[in-house]
Design an enzyme around this catalytic site. Structure first.
Site, PDB file in Angstrom:
ATOM      1  N   LEU A  57       0.867  -1.172   0.000  1.00  0.00           N
ATOM      2  CA  LEU A  57       0.000   0.000   0.000  1.00  0.00           C
ATOM      3  C   LEU A  57       0.904   1.223   0.000  1.00  0.00           C
ATOM      4  O   LEU A  57       1.966   1.216   0.644  1.00  0.00           O
ATOM      5  CB  LEU A  57      -0.892   0.029   1.247  1.00  0.00           C
ATOM      6  CG  LEU A  57      -2.000  -1.026   1.357  1.00  0.00           C
ATOM      7  CD1 LEU A  57      -2.728  -0.872   2.692  1.00  0.00           C
ATOM      8  CD2 LEU A  57      -2.988  -0.915   0.208  1.00  0.00           C
ATOM      9  N   ASP A  58       0.497   2.274  -0.713  1.00  0.00           N
ATOM     10  CA  ASP A  58       1.267   3.520  -0.682  1.00  0.00           C
ATOM     11  C   ASP A  58       1.441   3.970   0.766  1.00  0.00           C
ATOM     12  O   ASP A  58       0.542   3.775   1.598  1.00  0.00           O
ATOM     13  CB  ASP A  58       0.545   4.628  -1.453  1.00  0.00           C
ATOM     14  CG  ASP A  58       0.521   4.374  -2.954  1.00  0.00           C
ATOM     15  OD1 ASP A  58       1.234   3.464  -3.415  1.00  0.00           O
ATOM     16  OD2 ASP A  58      -0.217   5.091  -3.654  1.00  0.00           O
ATOM     17  N   ARG A  59       2.549   4.585   1.056  1.00  0.00           N
ATOM     18  CA  ARG A  59       2.853   4.997   2.431  1.00  0.00           C
ATOM     19  C   ARG A  59       1.712   5.772   3.119  1.00  0.00           C
ATOM     20  O   ARG A  59       1.355   5.467   4.259  1.00  0.00           O
ATOM     21  CB  ARG A  59       4.147   5.817   2.449  1.00  0.00           C
ATOM     22  CG  ARG A  59       4.514   6.283   3.857  1.00  0.00           C
ATOM     23  CD  ARG A  59       5.893   6.905   3.911  1.00  0.00           C
ATOM     24  NE  ARG A  59       6.188   7.307   5.266  1.00  0.00           N
ATOM     25  CZ  ARG A  59       7.397   7.287   5.806  1.00  0.00           C
ATOM     26  NH1 ARG A  59       8.422   6.875   5.085  1.00  0.00           N
ATOM     27  NH2 ARG A  59       7.592   7.676   7.053  1.00  0.00           N
TER      28      ARG A  59
END
Length: 224
Positions: A57-59
C-alpha cells in the site's frame, strides 16, 4: 498492531497511514518489520522470522495488508495477485459530486520514475499501461461538497486510484501529490476489503476493516 486474522500460513493486519509497507530510504519503521517483530515476540522465535511481502500500500494509505508466513503461501498468493484472484476494494473521500452513481474509469498511465509520479497519457506512449477501476458512490455531503466512494481495482498500477480520480476531476481529499483540496490533511484513501483464496485450504475468504470515523472519515457516520 491490529491483527484481523492469523493462522500458520498467513497473517492479515491493519496498516496505519504513513507507515511504509517495507523498508525504504527513510529508514522509518515499516509494516514488514513490525509484523516480523510481532511474530517473533508472540511465538518466542529465535533467529530470523520468515515473512513474505505479497502486496503493498502507498505509504500515506491505510487499510488491510496480508503477509505470508511460509514460502509456499507467499508463492501461491503472489500467483493470485498476477492472475487477479486477489481482489482489493478501497474507500475514498473525493472532491465534488459525481452525477453517474457508478461507472468504470479506463486510462493509460505512465510512471515517471524520477519524480515517483504517474500521469494519464495516450495509449500510444511508450511504456504506457492500461489502468482500469470501477467506482460506486456511497454518500455525498452537500455542505462539504465531498463524496464517499467505493473503488474496485481491476488493475494494479502505480498510484492508480489517485491518478485516475484526479484526472476524472474528483481528486482524493488530502492527496498531497494529485489532489486539489485538503492540503496538509491525511489522504482519505483506505484499503477496506480484501478477498483471497486461502493458499492452503483454497477457501475464499474476505476480510474487512474500516477507518475510524474521525476527521474526514466522519462521513462514514453520516446518514445516507
Amino acid at each position: 498492531m491490529k491483527v484481523l486474522f492469523e493462522d500458520n500460513h498467513i497473517i492479515v493486519v491493519e496498516k496505519k497511514p504513513n507507515i511504509p509497507s517495507q523498508s525504504d530510504k527513510t529508514e522509518d519503521m515499516d509494516m514488514l518489520t513490525l509484523v516480523k517483530q510481532y511474530i517473533k515476540e508472540k511465538y518466542h522465535k529465535p533467529g530470523n522470522v520468515y515473512l513474505g511481502l505479497v502486496h503493498r500500500l502507498d505509504r500515506p494509505v491505510g487499510g488491510i495488508m496480508i503477509f505470508a508466513k511460509t514460502s509456499k503461501a507467499a508463492s501461491r498468493l503472489s500467483n493470485q495477485v498476477r492472475e487477479r484472484v486477489f481482489k482489493k476494494k478501497y474507500l475514498a473521500v473525493i472532491d465534488g459530486k459525481i452525477e453517474l452513481k457508478q461507472g468504470t474509469l479506463e486510462d493509460y498511465l505512465y510512471k515517471d520514475e524520477r519524480n515517483n509520479k504517474s500521469k494519464v497519457v495516450s495509449k500510444e506512449k511508450k511504456n504506457a499501461k492500461l489502468a482500469k477501476l470501477d467506482y460506486k458512490v456511497l454518500k455525498y455531503n452537500e455542505v462539504k461538497n465531498l463524496s464517499l466512494v467505493e473503488i474496485n481495482l481491476q488493475t494494479g498500477r502505480h498510484h492508480q486510484i489517485r491518478v485516475q480520480l484526479s484526472h476524472f476531476g474528483h481528486s482524493i481529499f488530502g492527496d498531497q501529490k494529485y489532489g486539489t483540496r485538503g492540503q496538509g490533511k491525511q489522504i482519505a484513501l483506505w484499503a477496506y476489503q480484501l478477498t483471497i483464496q486461502h493458499p492452503i485450504t483454497k477457501e475464499e475468504i474476505t476480510f474487512e476493516d474500516l477507518p475510524e470515523p474521525v476527521g474526514t472519515w466522519c462521513i462514514l457516520k453520516e446518514e445516507m
